[in-house]
Scaffold this motif. Structure first.
Motif, PDB file in Angstrom:
ATOM      1  N   TYR A   1      -4.053   8.655  -2.467  1.00  0.00           N
ATOM      2  CA  TYR A   1      -3.924   7.488  -3.345  1.00  0.00           C
ATOM      3  C   TYR A   1      -3.521   6.329  -2.441  1.00  0.00           C
ATOM      4  O   TYR A   1      -2.360   6.173  -2.091  1.00  0.00           O
ATOM      5  CB  TYR A   1      -2.830   7.757  -4.380  1.00  0.00           C
ATOM      6  CG  TYR A   1      -2.916   6.996  -5.675  1.00  0.00           C
ATOM      7  CD1 TYR A   1      -3.534   5.759  -5.759  1.00  0.00           C
ATOM      8  CD2 TYR A   1      -2.354   7.525  -6.836  1.00  0.00           C
ATOM      9  CE1 TYR A   1      -3.602   5.071  -6.963  1.00  0.00           C
ATOM     10  CE2 TYR A   1      -2.413   6.850  -8.047  1.00  0.00           C
ATOM     11  CZ  TYR A   1      -3.027   5.621  -8.107  1.00  0.00           C
ATOM     12  OH  TYR A   1      -3.082   4.944  -9.303  1.00  0.00           O
TER      13      TYR A   1
ATOM     14  N   GLY B   1      -3.291   3.002  -2.739  1.00  0.00           N
ATOM     15  CA  GLY B   1      -2.481   1.886  -3.207  1.00  0.00           C
ATOM     16  C   GLY B   1      -2.574   1.726  -4.706  1.00  0.00           C
ATOM     17  O   GLY B   1      -3.453   2.302  -5.360  1.00  0.00           O
ATOM     18  N   ALA B   2      -1.654   0.943  -5.276  1.00  0.00           N
ATOM     19  CA  ALA B   2      -1.594   0.761  -6.729  1.00  0.00           C
ATOM     20  C   ALA B   2      -2.909   0.210  -7.257  1.00  0.00           C
ATOM     21  O   ALA B   2      -3.361  -0.860  -6.841  1.00  0.00           O
ATOM     22  CB  ALA B   2      -0.449  -0.183  -7.078  1.00  0.00           C
TER      23      ALA B   2
ATOM     24  N   THR C   1       8.953   8.145  -2.938  1.00  0.00           N
ATOM     25  CA  THR C   1       7.575   8.226  -2.452  1.00  0.00           C
ATOM     26  C   THR C   1       6.579   7.893  -3.559  1.00  0.00           C
ATOM     27  O   THR C   1       6.929   7.897  -4.750  1.00  0.00           O
ATOM     28  CB  THR C   1       7.282   9.633  -1.890  1.00  0.00           C
ATOM     29  OG1 THR C   1       6.057   9.619  -1.162  1.00  0.00           O
ATOM     30  CG2 THR C   1       7.167  10.671  -3.006  1.00  0.00           C
ATOM     31  N   ASP C   2       5.340   7.594  -3.198  1.00  0.00           N
ATOM     32  CA  ASP C   2       4.339   7.285  -4.222  1.00  0.00           C
ATOM     33  C   ASP C   2       4.151   8.487  -5.142  1.00  0.00           C
ATOM     34  O   ASP C   2       4.358   9.632  -4.767  1.00  0.00           O
ATOM     35  CB  ASP C   2       3.011   6.887  -3.583  1.00  0.00           C
ATOM     36  CG  ASP C   2       2.292   8.049  -2.925  1.00  0.00           C
ATOM     37  OD1 ASP C   2       1.431   8.660  -3.579  1.00  0.00           O
ATOM     38  OD2 ASP C   2       2.604   8.345  -1.756  1.00  0.00           O
TER      39      ASP C   2
ATOM     40  N   TYR D   1       6.776   0.850   1.123  1.00  0.00           N
ATOM     41  CA  TYR D   1       6.507   1.188  -0.274  1.00  0.00           C
ATOM     42  C   TYR D   1       7.797   1.603  -0.985  1.00  0.00           C
ATOM     43  O   TYR D   1       8.069   1.170  -2.111  1.00  0.00           O
ATOM     44  CB  TYR D   1       5.475   2.317  -0.403  1.00  0.00           C
ATOM     45  CG  TYR D   1       5.340   2.757  -1.845  1.00  0.00           C
ATOM     46  CD1 TYR D   1       4.669   1.956  -2.756  1.00  0.00           C
ATOM     47  CD2 TYR D   1       5.941   3.919  -2.303  1.00  0.00           C
ATOM     48  CE1 TYR D   1       4.586   2.313  -4.093  1.00  0.00           C
ATOM     49  CE2 TYR D   1       5.864   4.283  -3.637  1.00  0.00           C
ATOM     50  CZ  TYR D   1       5.180   3.475  -4.525  1.00  0.00           C
ATOM     51  OH  TYR D   1       5.111   3.820  -5.852  1.00  0.00           O
TER      52      TYR D   1
ATOM     53  N   ASP E   1       0.865  -1.182   0.000  1.00  0.00           N
ATOM     54  CA  ASP E   1       0.000   0.000   0.000  1.00  0.00           C
ATOM     55  C   ASP E   1       0.898   1.227   0.000  1.00  0.00           C
ATOM     56  O   ASP E   1       2.048   1.187   0.461  1.00  0.00           O
ATOM     57  CB  ASP E   1      -0.885   0.017   1.255  1.00  0.00           C
ATOM     58  CG  ASP E   1      -2.024  -0.992   1.203  1.00  0.00           C
ATOM     59  OD1 ASP E   1      -2.263  -1.565   0.126  1.00  0.00           O
ATOM     60  OD2 ASP E   1      -2.663  -1.198   2.249  1.00  0.00           O
ATOM     61  N   TYR E   2       0.384   2.349  -0.472  1.00  0.00           N
ATOM     62  CA  TYR E   2       1.232   3.535  -0.601  1.00  0.00           C
ATOM     63  C   TYR E   2       1.547   4.212   0.735  1.00  0.00           C
ATOM     64  O   TYR E   2       2.489   4.995   0.830  1.00  0.00           O
ATOM     65  CB  TYR E   2       0.584   4.538  -1.556  1.00  0.00           C
ATOM     66  CG  TYR E   2       0.644   4.110  -3.001  1.00  0.00           C
ATOM     67  CD1 TYR E   2       1.389   3.002  -3.403  1.00  0.00           C
ATOM     68  CD2 TYR E   2      -0.044   4.805  -3.981  1.00  0.00           C
ATOM     69  CE1 TYR E   2       1.449   2.614  -4.717  1.00  0.00           C
ATOM     70  CE2 TYR E   2       0.003   4.417  -5.314  1.00  0.00           C
ATOM     71  CZ  TYR E   2       0.750   3.321  -5.675  1.00  0.00           C
ATOM     72  OH  TYR E   2       0.798   2.941  -6.997  1.00  0.00           O
ATOM     73  N   HIS E   3       0.757   3.906   1.749  1.00  0.00           N
ATOM     74  CA  HIS E   3       1.006   4.467   3.084  1.00  0.00           C
ATOM     75  C   HIS E   3       0.920   3.329   4.107  1.00  0.00           C
ATOM     76  O   HIS E   3       0.067   3.349   4.998  1.00  0.00           O
ATOM     77  CB  HIS E   3      -0.010   5.573   3.388  1.00  0.00           C
ATOM     78  CG  HIS E   3      -0.066   6.635   2.330  1.00  0.00           C
ATOM     79  ND1 HIS E   3       0.815   7.700   2.296  1.00  0.00           N
ATOM     80  CD2 HIS E   3      -0.874   6.777   1.241  1.00  0.00           C
ATOM     81  CE1 HIS E   3       0.539   8.450   1.239  1.00  0.00           C
ATOM     82  NE2 HIS E   3      -0.468   7.916   0.587  1.00  0.00           N
TER      83      HIS E   3
END
Length: 565
Positions: free
Chosen positions: A541, A543-544, A365-366, A467, A126-128
């Motif tokens: 955002y 997650g991908a 970072t994302d 991430y 997940d992005y965070h």
């Protein structure tokens, strides 16, 4: 698009139960509506079907869905709710709760009604992930390579991907990560490369055309639409919503200069994408400095039509300053396309600078957070005018770059001629070549190397997040994202720009996907999904595949609500 494109069905005055405007995740809405016994039609402004989905990475992010659980990810709706409660604070709770509630039913519907073969992108964080409820092993799902030749004659109306591969080798997200590390971890990468190469080449011999990512998802949806006998009128642009007796009852559209009226007895679902290719809207809502339509990776038909037309009949808007930002390699020719940049920012032996020769962000970072940093700095009076990724020879010889430049291969000469790539034998000479202050750049270079010798980025915490580490180099210890640059050999600077995967501000919609007026009342008969609607997750955002995930789920929700009404 070089291939010859079929015309497809001719538009005419007609009457259906459900009209879907847009052929990206709008195809999901159409499939669900048709499965409920409703007569359904899709209209698409461009010549080809697939929208931005066909140009995307294709993954979807939907917590606690059956694919994840079957493949061993321990996840619950409660954990998803905890995670989104920390991220989606700029979006109504009812809206993202509906996304969670209907996520698994939507995925199961896809599994039952398409030929797609799903798999968990295990490890794609997940992005965070450090937030409560976040998953370091990720919640993203993608697809095994799909035979797009199964579209038959309709393949001619299918939107191509961002990059046409020179070798027939479908690359999933899982394979991309390993391919990128082929020089560093050859015994892991080689079997994957051979497997995907044999799939692609072998398929060609047998008359098949295997594609992965967004090409797989869009083709899988399109094949299901064909099999369900749902007509898709291409080159058919919505011009006006028909509003009668306090509800939307259809649209007026134009195909090849001919106007037609399409009556929709039960509802119109807008899935026309964002406004990424309307520069006037971008300047008004994003930035007149760095938000450029020619840099967008979204489909060229995304010019805000659905948003503008819905606004005329009283629809409200939200989050119009937001986009799915994506740093990219600058185009090397005027009017050319930016080149996708994903793992490059995370890999050791590199860092990113601004026009002052200084770092300004955690490079790994994302991508949405990366873009939002531009706005923060602009508000602080420290705008980013130019940026470059700096890398050394070891980096250049170790990793794939821009999806096309292989390890040890030289950068294309046209990149040098366009001023996209520069090289030099010292930090000072590289600074001069790209026009940044020499002393500041040398200080940045020295500070970065001193920090990375200890494996700790004390300035921007690169590598602290799971991430960040996903796209790092696990052979580099203790931090897979950090390594000092070797200034005794050639150094490189590659010019970057801020691209996007599409805008994500749009029509304000409720938990059922219904378009809302400024006073919160519902516009009966009108629904908005995907990038046509304001981001379900507010300014975040998670997650991908979150952008595709919400399009899929709200396509399902909107069609279900129409059928149940």
């Amino acid at each position: 698009m070089s291939k010859e494109i079929r015309k497809g069905p001719q538009a005419k005055d007609t009457n259906v139960d459900v009209l879907v405007v847009g052929s990206g995740t709008g195809m999901m809405a159409a499939l669900k509506a048709k499965s409920e016994g409703l007569s359904t039609l899709i209209i698409e402004k461009t010549e080809v079907v697939g929208g931005s989905v066909a140009r995307s990475g294709g993954a979807f992010w939907i917590p606690a869905n059956s694919v994840l659980l079957e493949e061993g990810q321990k996840d619950t709706l409660e954990e998803g709710k905890t995670y989104l409660s920390t991220l989606a604070q700029d979006s109504p709770e009812k809206r993202w709760n509906a996304f969670l509630e209907y996520g698994d039913p939507a995925v199961n519907f896809l599994r039952e009604n398409t030929d797609l073969d799903f798999m968990w992108s295990k490890g794609y964080s997940d992005y965070h992930p450090e937030n409560p409820g976040g998953k370091p092993m990720g919640r993203s799902v993608e697809y095994k390579p799909f035979n797009v030749a199964s579209l038959g004659e309709e393949f001619d109306r299918f939107r191509p991907g961002v990059m046409e591969a020179s070798v027939p080798m479908p690359i999933t997200g899982y394979a991309y990560k390993r391919l990128n590390l082929m020089m560093r971890m050859p015994f892991q990468a080689l079997p994957i490369i051979l497997k995907n190469l044999s799939k692609g080449v072998g398929g060609k011999i047998l008359g098949k055309n295997y594609q992965a990512g967004g090409q797989a998802l869009a083709a899988g949806l399109f094949k299901a639409v064909i099999d369900a006998d749902i007509p898709v009128w291409t080159r058919t642009e919505m011009k006006e919503l028909i509003y009668e007796n306090d509800r939307i009852v259809g649209v007026k559209a134009v195909q090849d200069g001919q106007e037609v009226t399409i009556r929709a007895n039960k509802g119109v679902i807008l899935a026309t994408g964002g406004f990424d290719h309307d520069q006037e809207m971008r300047i008004k809502h994003n930035s007149d400095r760095f938000s450029k339509r020619e840099y967008s990776l979204g489909a060229e038909g995304n010019t805000g039509d659905g948003i503008k037309i819905a606004e005329k009949i009283g629809a409200d808007k939200a989050l119009m300053d937001q986009a799915w930002w994506f740093p990219a390699i600058a185009p090397f020719k005027k009017g050319g396309q930016v080149q996708v940049m994903l793992a490059e920012r995370s890999l050791p032996g590199s860092f990113i600078i601004n026009q002052d020769g200084e770092r300004f962000i955690n490079e790994a970072t994302d991508y949405m957070t990366f873009g939002q940093k531009f706005f923060e700095l602009e508000k602080e009076g420290r705008p980013i005018d130019d940026m470059y990724i700096i890398l050394d020879t070891k980096y250049k010889n170790s990793y794939l770059f821009g999806g096309s430049v292989f390890p040890y291969a030289p950068f294309p000469e046209e990149w040098y001629k366009a001023g996209i790539v520069h090289k030099a034998e010292s930090p000072a000479d590289l600074a001069k070549a790209i026009g940044v202050p020499v002393e500041k750049f040398e200080a940045t270079f020295q500070k970065f190397n001193q920090m990375t010798e200890k494996g700790k980025d004390t300035e921007f915490q690169r590598g602290d997040s799971a991430y960040d580490r996903y796209y790092g180099d696990p052979t580099i210890k203790p931090n897979p994202n950090l390594r000092p640059l070797d200034s005794s050999k050639t150094l490189y600077a590659v010019k970057m720009v801020l691209s996007d995967l599409g805008t994500c501000g749009g029509i304000k919609a409720d938990e059922l996907g219904r378009a809302l007026r400024p006073d919160g009342s519902v516009i009966d008969g009108l629904y908005a999904i995907g990038n046509n609607a304001a981001n379900v997750f507010g300014k975040s955002y998670p997650g991908a595949g979150a952008t595709i995930g919400q399009g899929i789920v709200f396509g399902y929700i909107a069609a279900k609500h129409i059928a149940d009404s």
